[in-house]
Structures are given as structure tokens and as C-alpha cells.
Write a protein that holds these residues in place. Sequence first.
Motif, PDB file in Angstrom:
ATOM      1  N   TRP A   7       0.837  -1.202   0.000  1.00  0.00           N
ATOM      2  CA  TRP A   7       0.000   0.000   0.000  1.00  0.00           C
ATOM      3  C   TRP A   7       0.871   1.251   0.000  1.00  0.00           C
ATOM      4  N   HIS A   8       1.900   1.248   0.835  1.00  0.00           N
ATOM      5  CA  HIS A   8       2.811   2.405   0.909  1.00  0.00           C
ATOM      6  C   HIS A   8       3.475   2.639  -0.450  1.00  0.00           C
ATOM      7  N   PHE A   9       3.925   1.569  -1.082  1.00  0.00           N
ATOM      8  CA  PHE A   9       4.557   1.683  -2.394  1.00  0.00           C
ATOM      9  C   PHE A   9       3.567   2.230  -3.419  1.00  0.00           C
ATOM     10  N   ALA A  10       2.350   1.676  -3.441  1.00  0.00           N
ATOM     11  CA  ALA A  10       1.342   2.091  -4.425  1.00  0.00           C
ATOM     12  C   ALA A  10       0.981   3.567  -4.260  1.00  0.00           C
ATOM     13  N   VAL A  11       0.799   4.006  -3.039  1.00  0.00           N
ATOM     14  CA  VAL A  11       0.455   5.408  -2.784  1.00  0.00           C
ATOM     15  C   VAL A  11       1.618   6.321  -3.174  1.00  0.00           C
ATOM     16  N   THR A  12       2.832   5.907  -2.842  1.00  0.00           N
ATOM     17  CA  THR A  12       4.013   6.701  -3.195  1.00  0.00           C
ATOM     18  C   THR A  12       4.165   6.793  -4.708  1.00  0.00           C
ATOM     19  N   LEU A  13       3.934   5.690  -5.403  1.00  0.00           N
ATOM     20  CA  LEU A  13       4.005   5.688  -6.861  1.00  0.00           C
ATOM     21  C   LEU A  13       2.938   6.605  -7.456  1.00  0.00           C
ATOM     22  N   MET A  14       1.713   6.520  -6.957  1.00  0.00           N
ATOM     23  CA  MET A  14       0.637   7.377  -7.465  1.00  0.00           C
ATOM     24  C   MET A  14       0.943   8.852  -7.202  1.00  0.00           C
ATOM     25  N   ALA A  15       1.503   9.146  -6.040  1.00  0.00           N
ATOM     26  CA  ALA A  15       1.873  10.534  -5.731  1.00  0.00           C
ATOM     27  C   ALA A  15       2.970  11.017  -6.677  1.00  0.00           C
ATOM     28  N   ALA A  16       3.972  10.181  -6.920  1.00  0.00           N
ATOM     29  CA  ALA A  16       5.059  10.560  -7.826  1.00  0.00           C
ATOM     30  C   ALA A  16       4.533  10.818  -9.234  1.00  0.00           C
ATOM     31  N   LEU A  17       3.708   9.918  -9.733  1.00  0.00           N
ATOM     32  CA  LEU A  17       3.170  10.070 -11.083  1.00  0.00           C
ATOM     33  C   LEU A  17       2.242  11.282 -11.188  1.00  0.00           C
ATOM     34  N   GLY A  18       1.375  11.438 -10.200  1.00  0.00           N
ATOM     35  CA  GLY A  18       0.444  12.570 -10.203  1.00  0.00           C
ATOM     36  C   GLY A  18       1.165  13.906 -10.128  1.00  0.00           C
ATOM     37  N   CYS A  19       2.123  14.015  -9.215  1.00  0.00           N
ATOM     38  CA  CYS A  19       2.882  15.263  -9.080  1.00  0.00           C
ATOM     39  C   CYS A  19       3.657  15.565 -10.362  1.00  0.00           C
ATOM     40  N   VAL A  54     -12.724  28.074 -17.200  1.00  0.00           N
ATOM     41  CA  VAL A  54     -14.003  27.364 -17.078  1.00  0.00           C
ATOM     42  C   VAL A  54     -13.800  25.878 -17.381  1.00  0.00           C
ATOM     43  N   VAL A  55     -13.117  25.585 -18.475  1.00  0.00           N
ATOM     44  CA  VAL A  55     -12.943  24.202 -18.921  1.00  0.00           C
ATOM     45  C   VAL A  55     -12.124  23.386 -17.923  1.00  0.00           C
ATOM     46  N   VAL A  56     -11.096  23.975 -17.339  1.00  0.00           N
ATOM     47  CA  VAL A  56     -10.218  23.215 -16.441  1.00  0.00           C
ATOM     48  C   VAL A  56     -10.977  22.653 -15.244  1.00  0.00           C
ATOM     49  N   LEU A  57     -11.993  23.357 -14.789  1.00  0.00           N
ATOM     50  CA  LEU A  57     -12.747  22.904 -13.617  1.00  0.00           C
ATOM     51  C   LEU A  57     -13.534  21.627 -13.872  1.00  0.00           C
ATOM     52  N   ARG A  58     -13.825  21.343 -15.133  1.00  0.00           N
ATOM     53  CA  ARG A  58     -14.600  20.142 -15.491  1.00  0.00           C
ATOM     54  C   ARG A  58     -13.758  19.136 -16.259  1.00  0.00           C
ATOM     55  N   SER A  59     -12.462  19.260 -16.137  1.00  0.00           N
ATOM     56  CA  SER A  59     -11.567  18.395 -16.903  1.00  0.00           C
ATOM     57  C   SER A  59     -10.972  17.294 -16.029  1.00  0.00           C
ATOM     58  N   SER A  60     -10.361  16.324 -16.681  1.00  0.00           N
ATOM     59  CA  SER A  60      -9.687  15.258 -15.944  1.00  0.00           C
ATOM     60  C   SER A  60      -8.464  15.791 -15.206  1.00  0.00           C
ATOM     61  N   PHE A  61      -7.970  16.978 -15.595  1.00  0.00           N
ATOM     62  CA  PHE A  61      -6.859  17.578 -14.859  1.00  0.00           C
ATOM     63  C   PHE A  61      -7.218  17.745 -13.384  1.00  0.00           C
ATOM     64  N   MET A  62      -8.448  18.147 -13.089  1.00  0.00           N
ATOM     65  CA  MET A  62      -8.844  18.355 -11.687  1.00  0.00           C
ATOM     66  C   MET A  62      -8.766  17.053 -10.892  1.00  0.00           C
ATOM     67  N   ALA A  63      -9.118  15.934 -11.521  1.00  0.00           N
ATOM     68  CA  ALA A  63      -9.016  14.645 -10.835  1.00  0.00           C
ATOM     69  C   ALA A  63      -7.560  14.326 -10.517  1.00  0.00           C
ATOM     70  N   VAL A  64      -6.672  14.613 -11.445  1.00  0.00           N
ATOM     71  CA  VAL A  64      -5.242  14.367 -11.221  1.00  0.00           C
ATOM     72  C   VAL A  64      -4.701  15.337 -10.173  1.00  0.00           C
ATOM     73  N   PHE A  65      -5.057  16.615 -10.286  1.00  0.00           N
ATOM     74  CA  PHE A  65      -4.588  17.645  -9.364  1.00  0.00           C
ATOM     75  C   PHE A  65      -5.016  17.347  -7.929  1.00  0.00           C
ATOM     76  N   LEU A  66      -6.304  17.086  -7.729  1.00  0.00           N
ATOM     77  CA  LEU A  66      -6.817  16.809  -6.382  1.00  0.00           C
ATOM     78  C   LEU A  66      -6.497  15.386  -5.935  1.00  0.00           C
ATOM     79  N   GLY A  67      -6.472  14.441  -6.876  1.00  0.00           N
ATOM     80  CA  GLY A  67      -6.087  13.069  -6.540  1.00  0.00           C
ATOM     81  C   GLY A  67      -4.646  12.997  -6.066  1.00  0.00           C
ATOM     82  N   SER A  68      -3.792  13.801  -6.662  1.00  0.00           N
ATOM     83  CA  SER A  68      -2.390  13.857  -6.221  1.00  0.00           C
ATOM     84  C   SER A  68      -2.305  14.405  -4.802  1.00  0.00           C
ATOM     85  N   ALA A  69      -3.134  15.393  -4.510  1.00  0.00           N
ATOM     86  CA  ALA A  69      -3.168  15.937  -3.145  1.00  0.00           C
ATOM     87  C   ALA A  69      -3.614  14.857  -2.158  1.00  0.00           C
ATOM     88  N   ALA A  70      -4.607  14.061  -2.539  1.00  0.00           N
ATOM     89  CA  ALA A  70      -5.066  12.974  -1.670  1.00  0.00           C
ATOM     90  C   ALA A  70      -3.960  11.937  -1.462  1.00  0.00           C
TER      91      ALA A  70
END
Length: 162
Positions: A7-19, A54-70
Motif C-alpha cells: 500500500w505504501h509503495f502504491a500510494v508513493t508511486l501514485m503521488a510521484a506520477l500525479g505530481c 471554465v474548462v479546467v474545472l470540469r476536466s480530468s486535470f482536476m481529478a489528477v490535481f486533487l487526486g495527487s493531493a489525496a
Amino acid sequence: MPTADQWHFAVTLMAALGCGLVAGVFFAFSTFVMKALARLPDGQGLAAMQSVNVVVLRSSFMAVFLGSAAACLLALVFSLSRWPAPVAVWRVLGSVLYLVGSLLVTFVFNVPRNDALVSVAPSDPDLTRRWSGYVVGWTAWNHVRTIASLAAAGAFSMALSY
């Protein structure tokens, strides 16, 4: 059932890729998108950026941006169980860089500029000053977000080596 280390590895990998992905988007804006918009006549550059905002708020970028924060928040929590091991130090560093340098900077500096831009009309008599001020200020803070996100990706990459 995955182990805690998995789990630690997976979360770290997702954070690295997202960032890293977020850093790439910010890099693109800093190096050519904002320059291209600034070359347009003021009203056209303004309208294009208003549309982007306007477009950025409804884009997949927001999922990556906020998902990386998570992922960064999870990595920060995971670091408590490994403190003061080097892997934990790198996770904390990556998390703080992203959460402060990317997420917080976005909400404190870039979003208020975007919100102010909404009320600017192409017919505004002060358009040139307002648009050029927006471009300079927004881009300067975007440079901070770019560097912080890339450094966070680097820190998480270092954590993956442990």
C-alpha cells in the motif's frame, strides 16, 4: 490482501506520477501557453484564458490535481509509521512540497486571479493593464507551482528507491 508495504509503495508511486503529471501541465503553461495568450490582442487573450479557467474545472486535470493531493496526504500519514527512516523523510518532503507549493499556492494566488479575471470584459477601458498584470502575476505563481510539483515528484521518486 495487499501488505502495508505494498500500500505504501502504491500510494508513493501514485503521488510521484500525479505530481509529475501536474508539473508537466504547469510547465506547459509557464513556458508557452501564457506566452502565446499574451501575444494575442488583449481581448482575445483574455477571452481564451477565461475559457481555459471554465474548462479546467470540469476536466480530468482536476481529478489528477486533487487526486495527487489525496495521495500526498496518504503518503504523509504512512510516513508516521516509518519515521525517521529515509523513505518517510522523502514522503514528507514530497507531500509538503506538493500540498504547499502546488495546492496552497493555487488556492491562495492563482485562483483569486482567475476569479478576478471573470469580471474583466474585452471592452474594459483598463483592459491592457489588467490583462498584462494578470499574465505576469499568474505566470510567476505558476512557476512556483511547476517547481514545487516537479520537486515533489522527485522526492516521491527517491522514496520509491527504499
